[in-house]
Write a protein that holds these residues in place. Sequence first.
Motif, short mmCIF file in Angstrom:
data_model
loop_
_atom_site.label_atom_id
_atom_site.label_comp_id
_atom_site.label_asym_id
_atom_site.label_seq_id
_atom_site.Cartn_x
_atom_site.Cartn_y
_atom_site.Cartn_z
N VAL A 182 5.08 6.85 5.38
CA VAL A 182 3.75 7.37 5.03
C VAL A 182 3.47 7.11 3.56
N LYS A 183 2.26 6.57 3.29
CA LYS A 183 1.79 6.55 1.91
C LYS A 183 0.87 7.76 1.76
N ALA A 184 1.30 8.70 0.92
CA ALA A 184 0.54 9.94 0.73
C ALA A 184 -0.84 9.61 0.17
N HIS A 185 -1.86 10.38 0.59
CA HIS A 185 -3.15 10.20 -0.07
C HIS A 185 -3.05 10.81 -1.47
N PRO A 186 -3.43 10.06 -2.52
CA PRO A 186 -3.25 10.57 -3.88
C PRO A 186 -4.02 11.87 -4.14
N ALA A 187 -5.05 12.15 -3.35
CA ALA A 187 -5.83 13.37 -3.59
C ALA A 187 -5.13 14.63 -3.08
N PHE A 236 -4.51 3.75 9.58
CA PHE A 236 -5.30 4.09 8.38
C PHE A 236 -6.56 4.83 8.79
N THR A 237 -6.97 5.82 8.00
CA THR A 237 -8.30 6.44 8.13
C THR A 237 -8.87 6.56 6.73
N GLY A 238 -10.08 6.06 6.52
CA GLY A 238 -10.67 6.15 5.19
C GLY A 238 -11.89 5.26 5.08
N LYS A 287 -10.67 -2.46 5.40
CA LYS A 287 -10.86 -3.91 5.52
C LYS A 287 -9.81 -4.65 4.68
N ALA A 288 -9.50 -4.12 3.49
CA ALA A 288 -8.50 -4.76 2.63
C ALA A 288 -7.15 -4.77 3.35
N LEU A 289 -6.78 -3.64 3.92
CA LEU A 289 -5.50 -3.55 4.63
C LEU A 289 -5.48 -4.48 5.84
N PHE A 290 -6.60 -4.52 6.55
CA PHE A 290 -6.70 -5.36 7.75
C PHE A 290 -6.51 -6.84 7.37
N GLU A 291 -7.13 -7.23 6.25
CA GLU A 291 -7.00 -8.63 5.83
C GLU A 291 -5.57 -8.94 5.40
N TRP A 292 -4.94 -8.04 4.67
CA TRP A 292 -3.53 -8.26 4.30
C TRP A 292 -2.68 -8.40 5.55
N GLY A 293 -2.94 -7.54 6.53
CA GLY A 293 -2.15 -7.56 7.77
C GLY A 293 -2.30 -8.88 8.50
N PHE A 312 -16.87 14.42 7.42
CA PHE A 312 -16.23 14.06 8.68
C PHE A 312 -16.65 12.66 9.07
N CYS A 313 -15.72 11.92 9.67
CA CYS A 313 -16.07 10.56 10.10
C CYS A 313 -17.10 10.61 11.21
N THR A 314 -17.28 11.77 11.87
CA THR A 314 -18.25 11.88 12.96
C THR A 314 -19.56 12.54 12.49
N VAL A 340 -23.29 7.26 4.19
CA VAL A 340 -23.33 8.02 2.94
C VAL A 340 -22.42 9.21 3.21
N PHE A 341 -21.16 9.11 2.82
CA PHE A 341 -20.14 10.08 3.23
C PHE A 341 -20.37 11.42 2.55
N GLY A 342 -20.90 12.39 3.30
CA GLY A 342 -21.25 13.69 2.73
C GLY A 342 -22.39 14.28 3.54
P1 NAP Z 1 -10.00 5.37 0.70
O1 NAP Z 1 -10.54 5.03 -0.63
O2 NAP Z 1 -10.23 4.39 1.76
O3 NAP Z 1 -8.43 5.63 0.52
C1 NAP Z 1 -7.57 5.93 1.61
C2 NAP Z 1 -6.16 5.40 1.31
O4 NAP Z 1 -6.19 3.97 1.31
C3 NAP Z 1 -5.63 5.81 -0.05
O5 NAP Z 1 -4.23 5.95 0.07
C4 NAP Z 1 -5.96 4.62 -0.92
O6 NAP Z 1 -5.08 4.50 -2.00
C5 NAP Z 1 -5.77 3.46 0.05
N1 NAP Z 1 -6.64 2.34 -0.31
C6 NAP Z 1 -7.98 2.37 -0.43
N2 NAP Z 1 -8.46 1.15 -0.73
C7 NAP Z 1 -7.38 0.36 -0.81
C8 NAP Z 1 -7.23 -1.01 -1.08
N3 NAP Z 1 -8.26 -1.81 -1.33
N4 NAP Z 1 -5.99 -1.49 -1.08
C9 NAP Z 1 -4.92 -0.69 -0.84
N5 NAP Z 1 -5.00 0.60 -0.58
C10 NAP Z 1 -6.22 1.12 -0.54
O7 NAP Z 1 -10.56 6.74 1.22
P2 NAP Z 1 -10.79 8.14 0.48
O8 NAP Z 1 -10.17 8.19 -0.87
O9 NAP Z 1 -10.34 9.13 1.45
O10 NAP Z 1 -12.35 8.27 0.36
C11 NAP Z 1 -13.17 7.31 -0.25
C12 NAP Z 1 -14.34 7.01 0.64
O11 NAP Z 1 -13.86 6.68 1.95
C13 NAP Z 1 -15.27 8.17 0.92
O12 NAP Z 1 -16.20 8.36 -0.08
C14 NAP Z 1 -15.88 7.77 2.22
O13 NAP Z 1 -16.94 6.89 2.02
C15 NAP Z 1 -14.79 7.07 2.94
N6 NAP Z 1 -14.09 7.88 3.95
C16 NAP Z 1 -14.41 7.70 5.22
C17 NAP Z 1 -13.76 8.41 6.21
C18 NAP Z 1 -14.08 8.19 7.63
O14 NAP Z 1 -13.43 8.79 8.46
N7 NAP Z 1 -15.02 7.35 7.96
C19 NAP Z 1 -12.77 9.33 5.88
C20 NAP Z 1 -12.44 9.51 4.54
C21 NAP Z 1 -13.11 8.75 3.59
P3 NAP Z 1 -5.68 4.65 -3.47
O15 NAP Z 1 -6.29 5.99 -3.56
O16 NAP Z 1 -4.50 4.46 -4.33
O17 NAP Z 1 -6.71 3.58 -3.62
#
Ligand code: NAP
Length: 494
Positions: free
Chosen positions: A148-153, A204-206, A212-218, A266-268, A359-361
């Motif tokens: 697991v890579k911890a979320h920094p937040a 991954f969720t985020g 997309k960056a992770l997907f491309e590396w993969g 929420f993603c939903t 617009v996440f929020g």
């Molecule tokens: P995030 O920026 O995508 O980060 C999630 C994880 O992925 C973190 O561990 C982050 O590490 C890593 N990461 C992000 N970009 C990366 C990259 N280019 N290369 C390698 N690792 C990468 O998500 P977040 O911090 O939770 O929130 C940021 C934005 O994501 C929100 O404002 C929102 O728009 C969106 N979000 C969407 C959902 C959803 O379910 N749709 C959920 C949460 C967030 P680092 O912090 O070290 O970059």
Amino acid sequence: MVQDSTIEEINVVMQEAWQAFHQYRQQSLSQRSIFIRTIALELEALGDELLRVASAETNLPEARLRNERNRTIFQLSSYADACEQGSWLEARIDTAIPDRNPPRVDIRKMMIPLGPVVVFGASNFPFAYSTAGGDTASAFAAGCTVVVKAHPAHAQTSDLVAGAIFKAADICKMPKGIFAHVHGTGHEVGRALVTHPYTKAVGFTGSYTGGKALFEWGNQRKEPIPVFAEMGSVNPVFLLPEKLQQSAEDLARMVVGSVTLGVGQFCTNPGLIIAMEGEPLQRFLQILALEVKNVNPGTMLHPGIAKGYTEKRASALSQRDVDTIAVSSAGASPNQGVPTIASASAQAFLNNPVLHEEVFGPYSIVIRCKDIKEMIEVARHTEGQLTCSVMATDNDLLANADLVEALKNICGRFIVNNVPTGVEVCLSMHHGGPYPATTDSRFTSVGADAIKRFARPICLQNWSDILLPDELKNENPFGIWRTVNNELTKDAIK
Ligand code: NAP
């Protein structure tokens, strides 16, 4: 203060995960299940201290975190049950027919684990989609080791939960390296993990950018691997005419509750509402505006998310032909998300890709259509989504089959007369959807079918019974469901 892992440390971690994989994959379904259930017990044993740390790190209220932990415990135990029950193995057996012309040999198939899985914790679900969350639980159930890579937040929360997993691994005498927990605030750690030759899949969720960056590396690796990224979604809600006419006020209240739930993180979250112009829509907008004004801004998960929300909201509101319908009337402090509803015509939406973006929020935009044809046009020009909702009577649905078909084409979960927030953890759930909602619409990240992401089929042809894995032996020693000669059964093969 947590320390970022070095590339050398990542190398060691991945080597251990790879070695442990070869031992863990040999463990029976019930041994894996016991391990996953023990994680649930240890997570619970962390008590209120875990909730306090998580609340301080994420700004989420303790009550919400208590619910989320319960959900995570349920998730772990339900995936443990599913692991043991074995349907996810999709065992298929076609026994030999030697006297057929040509003769058929004995052929058997089941799922086997992929290898070490790297999981990126999500900021918006510090328990359910982070360290001991759905990705970790499903990878363990499949027989994979996990890094697991911890979320920094929420790094400290992640450390505490990782401690529970280490303890469970100890109690269950799991091989060293079955689980590892690393930190990294830049992208170097993430990159090193995804591109490491011993990594065989990623969860991954985020954000779209991160996923997309992770997907491309993969995909760019010498040996490409699956990257299951759940990214952005605006979860459109279509208000059909008869239902809107009957229930405009109730629908407005329901939608506002969903848009502003958990500061919209929420993603939903329903970020797009589509309806036909007219008096019922005016009634809907009136209540929507009144209700939104009464919702207070809330502190967001971390300053990065708050900044992202403020910027994306401002960008959306500044687009040509976008009107601001309502904004929370309470003043906002730094890092708070201000509930906001905008509106635009269907033509403005169709001509401007910025209005399609998440617009996440606590934000949503109402798209006004001239007629049903324009609603269908909007549906056809909306990108892949986790969910689509329709607020509709049966008459509405029967009369608008084209819209229904267009929506089926773009989403993973299709909801009638309900809001998209609230994702039940059950076998029939599908939390996924066409790109860009996820990188692989065939899989879910919620519900025990999530296990299948981390397994692949293997076909064993002409093996003697004694050498087959127990799951495929004639006797069916675990009593799992199998398809034997095209019939689903738990019976042994005579
Ligand atoms: P995030 O920026 O995508 O980060 C999630 C994880 O992925 C973190 O561990 C982050 O590490 C890593 N990461 C992000 N970009 C990366 C990259 N280019 N290369 C390698 N690792 C990468 O998500 P977040 O911090 O939770 O929130 C940021 C934005 O994501 C929100 O404002 C929102 O728009 C969106 N979000 C969407 C959902 C959803 O379910 N749709 C959920 C949460 C967030 P680092 O912090 O070290 O970059």
